[in-house]
Design an enzyme around this catalytic site. Structure first.
Site, mmCIF file in Angstrom:
data_model
loop_
_atom_site.group_PDB
_atom_site.id
_atom_site.type_symbol
_atom_site.label_atom_id
_atom_site.label_comp_id
_atom_site.label_asym_id
_atom_site.label_seq_id
_atom_site.Cartn_x
_atom_site.Cartn_y
_atom_site.Cartn_z
ATOM 1 N N LYS A 61 0.751 -1.121 0.104
ATOM 2 C CA LYS A 61 0.040 0.020 0.036
ATOM 3 C C LYS A 61 0.749 1.251 -0.123
ATOM 4 O O LYS A 61 0.341 2.381 0.246
ATOM 5 C CB LYS A 61 -1.067 -0.112 1.317
ATOM 6 C CG LYS A 61 -2.012 -0.980 1.584
ATOM 7 C CD LYS A 61 -2.107 -1.907 0.247
ATOM 8 C CE LYS A 61 -3.439 -1.251 -0.647
ATOM 9 N NZ LYS A 61 -3.865 -1.921 -1.612
ATOM 10 N N HIS A 122 6.834 -7.320 -2.393
ATOM 11 C CA HIS A 122 6.612 -6.628 -1.355
ATOM 12 C C HIS A 122 7.694 -7.199 0.062
ATOM 13 O O HIS A 122 7.465 -7.117 0.823
ATOM 14 C CB HIS A 122 5.199 -6.851 -0.646
ATOM 15 C CG HIS A 122 4.012 -6.171 -1.274
ATOM 16 N ND1 HIS A 122 4.131 -4.967 -1.562
ATOM 17 C CD2 HIS A 122 2.707 -6.247 -1.549
ATOM 18 C CE1 HIS A 122 3.158 -4.199 -2.073
ATOM 19 N NE2 HIS A 122 2.127 -5.302 -2.249
ATOM 20 N N SER A 152 -4.034 2.760 4.840
ATOM 21 C CA SER A 152 -4.325 2.263 3.314
ATOM 22 C C SER A 152 -4.323 0.817 3.673
ATOM 23 O O SER A 152 -5.169 0.103 2.913
ATOM 24 C CB SER A 152 -3.357 2.780 2.593
ATOM 25 O OG SER A 152 -3.597 2.161 1.539
HETATM 26 S S1 PPS Z 1 -0.761 -2.851 -3.337
HETATM 27 O O1 PPS Z 1 -1.797 -3.714 -2.857
HETATM 28 O O2 PPS Z 1 0.282 -3.199 -2.075
HETATM 29 O O3 PPS Z 1 -0.145 -3.276 -4.471
HETATM 30 O O4 PPS Z 1 -1.134 -1.322 -3.224
HETATM 31 P P1 PPS Z 1 -0.336 -0.167 -3.680
HETATM 32 O O5 PPS Z 1 -0.700 0.076 -5.035
HETATM 33 O O6 PPS Z 1 0.973 -0.053 -3.063
HETATM 34 O O7 PPS Z 1 -1.082 1.107 -2.884
HETATM 35 C C1 PPS Z 1 -2.508 1.343 -3.005
HETATM 36 C C2 PPS Z 1 -2.523 2.881 -2.527
HETATM 37 O O8 PPS Z 1 -1.885 3.771 -3.256
HETATM 38 C C3 PPS Z 1 -2.940 4.727 -3.889
HETATM 39 N N1 PPS Z 1 -2.632 5.147 -5.386
HETATM 40 C C4 PPS Z 1 -2.408 6.194 -5.796
HETATM 41 N N2 PPS Z 1 -2.429 7.491 -5.071
HETATM 42 C C5 PPS Z 1 -2.074 8.603 -6.069
HETATM 43 N N3 PPS Z 1 -2.118 8.487 -7.256
HETATM 44 C C6 PPS Z 1 -2.280 7.599 -7.850
HETATM 45 N N4 PPS Z 1 -2.205 7.422 -9.329
HETATM 46 C C7 PPS Z 1 -2.314 6.375 -7.092
HETATM 47 N N5 PPS Z 1 -2.672 5.039 -7.479
HETATM 48 C C8 PPS Z 1 -3.035 4.131 -6.379
HETATM 49 C C9 PPS Z 1 -4.233 3.873 -3.543
HETATM 50 O O9 PPS Z 1 -5.503 4.822 -3.653
HETATM 51 C C10 PPS Z 1 -4.041 3.328 -2.309
HETATM 52 O O10 PPS Z 1 -4.062 4.330 -1.321
HETATM 53 P P2 PPS Z 1 -5.129 4.778 -0.432
HETATM 54 O O11 PPS Z 1 -4.503 5.695 0.714
HETATM 55 O O12 PPS Z 1 -5.592 3.554 0.352
HETATM 56 O O13 PPS Z 1 -6.039 5.294 -1.410
#
Ligand code: PPS
Length: 309
Positions: A61, A122, A152
């Site tokens: 996340k 991860h 998150s």
């Molecule tokens: S995972 O399951 O570990 O692969 O998830 P990961 O992609 O690392 O994290 C998901 C969080 O990243 C946010 N996210 C973004 N934030 C800003 N801009 C963009 N383009 C974007 N894409 C994914 C996503 O909303 C999750 O964060 P939270 O705080 O839960 O919204």
């Protein structure tokens, strides 16, 4: 004899049916991992990437999917259609993920692809298959401030039906602080890659920097990959990877994973995408306890995190 039709990723998950459950975690070198990962650990550890493969490593996340999308677009000169050829986990396999059959594991997907491949993990630094470093693969690490990362992850564990039950938020904070969540301690994770970033030529990024100035960070990644794209293409990549556009993009928003696994009616994968959402979740008392413990756990390093306060 008719050849059996290859299942799409979505069909394979649907077929796995009742085998999908909240899997327990099993520790590998003291790191709790989803049981299927632990059962397959030997083959994961033995994975040999090609020197041209690129690793994207994060604590869950922290901005993995966002970075995967940016890199895929950079490698395809900003071609949006090319980057809609398949959903994120197929375009950029998740190295260690293993689920019940017939869901393909990360290693199954990687075997079918030609290098250079974009590989998500991860795993904490100490569990990354050593051949990545022997082969001098490039690696991008993305770190996100602890409290937003925790929030998150909490929502993700509510909606991801293969992760352990998150339980109440107060207890979840405790599990985060003590490293009991899947993939272990956030503190060890961010520190492990930080300590090795120079020796192993790891590009260490921060989610908050990406939010503050996405163009600057896209250009940073471009230079690290020895690419040189036009200003116009870079602008297009920044636009295509905005939170809003990725949320609306079925090839990036994880709608490829059906609801028995990711129940996006509980919480969408693309949830808020903001810095500082922890303030809506932590009580003043929880903040105090967390911050005191944070100081202790992070006192041996000086990683320039922002937005802790
Ligand atoms: S995972 O399951 O570990 O692969 O998830 P990961 O992609 O690392 O994290 C998901 C969080 O990243 C946010 N996210 C973004 N934030 C800003 N801009 C963009 N383009 C974007 N894409 C994914 C996503 O909303 C999750 O964060 P939270 O705080 O839960 O919204």
């Amino acid at each position: 004899m008719t050849e059996e039709k290859e299942l799409s990723y979505k069909e394979a998950i649907e077929k796995a049916g009742s085998a999908i459950t909240r899997f327990p975690v099993i520790k590998i070198q003291d790191v709790p991992l989803m049981s299927h990962i632990a059962y397959n650990w030997d083959s994961i550890w033995a994975f040999r990437p090609d020197p041209s493969d690129l690793l994207i490593a994060t604590y869950p996340k922290a901005g993995t999917t966002w970075t995967q999308e940016i890199v895929d677009l950079l490698l395809h000169n900003g071609d949006a259609d090319a980057c809609k050829r398949a959903p994120t986990p197929v375009r950029s396999p998740f190295l260690e993920i293993c689920s019940p059959p017939p869901i393909p594991s990360g290693l199954d997907l990687l075997k079918k692809m030609d290098p250079p491949r974009l590989i998500k993990t991860h795993l904490p630094f100490k569990l990354v298959p050593p051949a990545f470093w022997e082969n001098k693969c490039k690696a991008i690490y993305v770190a996100r401030n602890a409290k937003d990362n925790l929030v998150s992850y909490y929502y993700f564990d509510l909606m991801n039906k293969t992760q352990p039950e998150p339980g109440p938020f107060a207890g979840y904070i405790h599990k985060f602080m003590t490293g009991e969540l899947s993939w272990g301690s956030w503190y060890d994770h961010v520190k492990g890659y930080w300590m090795e970033r120079e020796k192993k030529n790891i590009l260490y990024l921060f989610y908050e920097d990406m939010k503050e100035n996405p163009r600057r960070e896209v250009e940073r990644i471009m230079r690290y990959l020895d690419l040189s794209l036009s200003d116009e293409v870079i602008s297009q990549i920044v636009e295509l990877t905005s939170f809003k556009n990725m949320k609306d993009n079925p090839m990036a928003n994880y709608s490829c994973i059906p609801s028995p696994v990711f129940d996006q009616s509980i919480s969408p994968f693309m949830r808020k995408g903001e810095v500082g959402d922890w303030k809506n979740h932590f009580s003043p008392e929880q903040t105090k306890i967390f911050d005191e413990d944070y100081e202790k756990q992070m006192k041996d390093v000086n990683i320039p995190f922002r937005s802790l306060i």
